[in-house]
Scaffold this active site. Structure first.
Site, PDB file in Angstrom:
ATOM      1  N   GLY A 138     -31.263  89.300 -38.027  1.00  0.00           N
ATOM      2  CA  GLY A 138     -32.296  88.148 -38.186  1.00  0.00           C
ATOM      3  C   GLY A 138     -31.879  87.511 -37.054  1.00  0.00           C
ATOM      4  O   GLY A 138     -30.927  87.095 -36.258  1.00  0.00           O
ATOM      5  N   CYS A 139     -32.786  86.468 -36.822  1.00  0.00           N
ATOM      6  CA  CYS A 139     -33.005  85.511 -35.475  1.00  0.00           C
ATOM      7  C   CYS A 139     -31.920  84.448 -35.628  1.00  0.00           C
ATOM      8  O   CYS A 139     -31.087  84.416 -34.851  1.00  0.00           O
ATOM      9  CB  CYS A 139     -34.379  85.176 -35.129  1.00  0.00           C
ATOM     10  SG  CYS A 139     -35.022  84.392 -36.484  1.00  0.00           S
ATOM     11  N   TYR A 140     -31.893  83.772 -36.727  1.00  0.00           N
ATOM     12  CA  TYR A 140     -31.114  82.765 -36.890  1.00  0.00           C
ATOM     13  C   TYR A 140     -29.820  83.158 -36.991  1.00  0.00           C
ATOM     14  O   TYR A 140     -28.657  82.568 -36.667  1.00  0.00           O
ATOM     15  CB  TYR A 140     -31.338  81.907 -38.228  1.00  0.00           C
ATOM     16  CG  TYR A 140     -32.690  80.857 -38.222  1.00  0.00           C
ATOM     17  CD1 TYR A 140     -32.616  79.776 -37.311  1.00  0.00           C
ATOM     18  CD2 TYR A 140     -33.734  81.261 -39.039  1.00  0.00           C
ATOM     19  CE1 TYR A 140     -33.677  78.935 -37.338  1.00  0.00           C
ATOM     20  CE2 TYR A 140     -34.674  80.334 -39.104  1.00  0.00           C
ATOM     21  CZ  TYR A 140     -34.650  79.364 -38.136  1.00  0.00           C
ATOM     22  OH  TYR A 140     -35.876  78.272 -38.249  1.00  0.00           O
ATOM     23  N   ALA A 163     -28.162  83.785 -33.815  1.00  0.00           N
ATOM     24  CA  ALA A 163     -27.660  82.499 -33.037  1.00  0.00           C
ATOM     25  C   ALA A 163     -26.237  81.951 -33.843  1.00  0.00           C
ATOM     26  O   ALA A 163     -25.400  81.708 -33.078  1.00  0.00           O
ATOM     27  CB  ALA A 163     -28.859  81.471 -33.077  1.00  0.00           C
TER      28      ALA A 163
END
Lengths: 353, 353, 353, 353
Positions: free
Chosen positions: A156-158, A161
């Site tokens: 996933g993107c979050y 990060a």
């Protein structure tokens, strides 16, 4: 180089669009087929105006996956990217995988090692027995396992990060593995392509707002799974996502308590050791990252600060949510699984400005 | 209503521009004189195109304050707003104050009760003896002291957002007065009107970035002074400012450890009790604030969430950094000092969208 | 493929940054040296954060061109891109060209066939005798002349948009070669990298404004030179540039009087005939272009409408001002000059969204 | 001042929201009732977060107009603003008007003097006999007729911009009353509050695009009606609307052929003569307008340029589409109809930045 033949299922969403862009740059992968549900029958340029005027792409017709069979596809393709809503993605991916195709899934369906975690946050899993076959596609932390992986779960993107920022600190035991706060801001493409009140430009473009706070966003357990694995203890994350008024990019500010005596240089050294030779850059000294520096790039940038007054470490990271946080990372993991150079065909230099 | 006669020193900056807008709406205040340094001699409409075509304002000529005397001004004016760089603002304000004028200062110069704090963060103070005369203009927390105040320090934008969010929780002893993290995002007008590399649109408009992190931003001690006062103990704040790609607005996410047994409803009740009848709205239940909801308004909105999984409270606030965070708040404090209704002449309904 | 060795002079501007991105994708070109004036001595990642973390690029040191000689460079390089202010670009390019290097100039210095035109709009030309050696790098209209070109003038951004839209109509004699109005909107990157009042985000990001109107913008004569050449008559253009609040992209609305009996389908057919097999896409029927569809791409899109009520044709075009309008087009022309496929190494699929 | 009691029908749209803001500032008007269809039963602050925390407004409950009667309303109200889809607005307004209420309609329903024009562009008109009772609410051009008007049609946003710019030139016979081209760019709030693919931030925020071009936008006949009336001849307009990536504002570039010998100063003088003492400012000399200069203001700014090379005049205008182009202008016309000062209660100084 003989190209691997690929298809994208869910081509008209933003991760599909980004896959099309990346595949067009990749010397080892070709896009052979495009599948979509609401867009089936359309020319690709109609669904994705980003290919209007591009020979070989604009006229490709989007097909309905239901009208073909996994077996037939397995004769024409090597790899399928699935970018569908959760559960549906698992079902489609499973049938393709069983037909012998390599599957790179961009949904959350194959990201969790524990079925119960998935069930708690997403509901029933249609293909639970495949969870153990899947490999989590965060290359910097799962490189060895990705060799020869046939079912890859793009992160996933979050979580990408947050894990890239905090991982080295937890691995090197520089911070307390509790009291982790991730305050992250995403561009609006992260909300998908479907128009809603919360993506309507007049009510989104000149402000910023939090959403799904206090342990309600589904990316929370994904961060916790990976960070716990790295830390070697079960830990929790307080995650606060926010919608910021631009298209692409995530800035994650990750707060943690420094362990006694830890210096910011130790934080940077840990990150440099972890990320040497990878697509993650560690910023020097007092340089703070900007999401603009990674727009359209498969790179991530991390940076560290320590506040001696309060004892907090802040681990910053920036990624492009669609490139590093989704489609670029999916191709990065595929590259590793096939023995290609990790960065093959990936856009690295950001589109700046 | 006989209007109080006002002047603005530093009229061509953004707080000056916002003062001109607010004064144009206020039934009890008139703008009589405009002062500027680099813009002296210009028609107001040239320096501030927001008044082009506005009768009575566009032709007003910006004057050089050095060419008049405080004594002369004191005969023609009742109130002067000073919006100048720090130290210079203190000097100018002091001379006007001593000439008998009421001064509302929008710089940091009169915000600190301890001279040493100012000196540590800003340098030498040119008028230290006036610190004890000044009143901190955060009306909701200093209403009584502001009655008859003749030297008002309008609070900083970030401190306003942080104090309004955290104040009620500290006062009601619902959170630990340590481990306070303020992660705040500001529109670019907060950086002032001077163009710099960090405000150049192509490198600012499609991304977000932190700056002056880890205890280096000068708004830190202002937050600490006020929150310590409210909490009754000396506390520290980890403050992370960020530049977000729009003009106006601040979103502050304030993280604190909940004390045992505290519920989110207690947090909301504390805020409702503190802010009843004021310009601060407390959002219900699961409503999260958006900076867009206060654009151009002198209101603030606060909202609370509690993550039972980790024990963190998140206190959110949104303000318009120029209206509530500067010029509107300056007028609000002036209203109170003069016995006017607190909201007199202030824009409350946001410009939406 | 043995790569041509290139250098960029003026690397820290936006066209330099875009060249670095494109060269990083190009299989036939390598970036060997980077030159800059104010940035000399810096690591490339400091001047261009878009390469932070990119192995082989981030550590490249920016050099001062004055400290080397054209002759020395000619031994190590094949091609030099010059992206400098006008006049300076001509001087630098001339010395490199005379030393035997192929030069691709991104300034206006070598775009004009008539010295007098240059002098009228730009001032004295330091190398007038080279004008006749230069080739105008708009591939779709100058393909044949570009073969073996050793001095290439990359076209201006606005002229590219206007010529691509109007060229086919003038060539096919479908419109009056007078009464041409070009109303064009550019992203702010077109104004360059130097911060100014007119690029300061708070005064630029939430509005739109014209500038240099009524025959005062220097791109006017460039449009006129090329459109006159195509039309076979000397014609004039009324050009209205505008600054729109985003980074990249130009939308040109070009108004012309249709000749009697002309249909919109004839306009489209003319464009299709001109642009078959090129990087210019012609939109169908009622599809109107969006600058977003070409962001980061070397393509252009054109579209036509005819208003039967008034007899006006509107020729629309969209380009990315930095890719198609500058650096991408420079490489496209270089490709043609070297016998490479025209699109080799160029990003074609747009970064969408 | 005894306030006129008003209601807004269609309160939750953007023109409704802007009416609420303006009414909150107006000393002669009070908002007594709020009506909405899909939002009926909601607290106003839920439908319009711009009033969250505003005493007296946030708790107002939105009512269903169908559950009351015009007669009942006529006893409690003086004025009703109708902001509904066309045809529905005419029906609702007619019933209120017949019950004795003054009606200010923000739809297109009462803007046309010729029924056939309405029918051609909008379809059947439910109340054709009322067209002759309605007054077109562009104060600067219809001031006398608006005295005592009981049914006011607030002008469309684009027509307001075009008429204000071109009107003085046509009246003074400085331009040919043919060959009129209006190239206008609007913020996205002009598309209304309903989310659609064309207002979805990721596909709208970083680009610009035309829509409904070549005589297909419904504001065309409105411009033509008014400009023909002013010119004294029947004329046509080529209108090209464009969606620009911000919330509020319209920039109209209006192209016309100058009549022989006409100077730009004559154009400015004509505008100054027309607009002296009004809410329209005429910019001097070489000042070009910016939509940012009128954000949130009921003013308009116009500016003129003449290109001697081609003989074109360009008349520029900027307005805020919601304030001057809709709700502010509606109140301006109401002010005139009631004998109030024209600008009473209107925000004039722009929210800048």
């Amino acid at each position: 180089m003989k190209k691997l033949r690929t298809a994208v299922v869910g081509i008209a969403g933003y991760t599909g669009a980004e896959l099309v862009r990346i595949l067009s740059l990749h010397p080892g992968l070709s896009l052979e087929r495009a599948f979509g549900a609401s867009t089936r029958g359309q020319r690709l340029a109609r669904a994705l105006p980003s290919v209007a005027g591009v020979a070989g792409l604009e006229g490709m017709v989007i097909e309905n996956l239901a009208e073909t069979s996994p077996e037939a596809l397995s004769k024409e393709l090597d790899v399928v990217f699935t970018a569908l809503p959760h559960a549906e993605s698992a079902r489609v991916g499973a049938s393709l995988y069983r037909a012998g195709l390599q599957v790179v899934d961009l949904s959350a369906d194959y990201r969790f090692s524990e079925l119960s975690t998935y069930e708690e946050w997403y509901g029933a899993h249609p293909e639970p027995e495949l969870l153990s076959k899947a490999r989590y596609g965060l290359v910097e932390w799962h490189r060895a396992e990705l060799a020869d992986a046939r079912l890859i779960a793009a992160p996933g993107c979050y979580p990408t990060a947050a894990i890239l920022a905090l991982g080295p600190l937890l691995q090197a035991k520089l911070i307390e593995p509790s009291a982790l706060v991730v305050d992250a801001k995403s561009g609006v493409s992260g909300a998908g392509r479907k128009p809603t009140a919360s993506t309507h430009l007049p009510e989104t473009s000149e402000g910023i707002r939090p959403y799904k706070v206090a342990g309600t966003h589904r990316h929370t357990p994904e961060m916790e799974q990976e960070l716990s694995r790295i830390a070697g203890v079960s830990l929790k994350v307080l995650f606060t996502p926010q919608l910021a008024p631009f298209s692409r990019g995530i800035l994650a500010n990750c707060y943690a308590r420094a362990l006694p005596g830890v210096s910011v240089e130790q934080c940077r050294d840990a990150a440099r050791a972890t990320y040497a030779g990878t697509l993650v850059g560690v910023l020097d000294d007092d340089t703070l990252p900007d999401t603009l520096w990674v727009r359209g790039s498969a790179r991530a940038l991390v940076s560290y600060a320590l506040d001696a007054r309060t004892g907090w470490v802040i681990a910053f990271s920036v990624i492009d949510n669609l490139t590093r946080g989704a489609s670029g990372q999916a191709v990065q993991a595929l590259n590793v699984s096939r023995g290609f150079p990790e960065a093959l065909g990936l856009p690295l230099v950001a589109q700046f400005p």
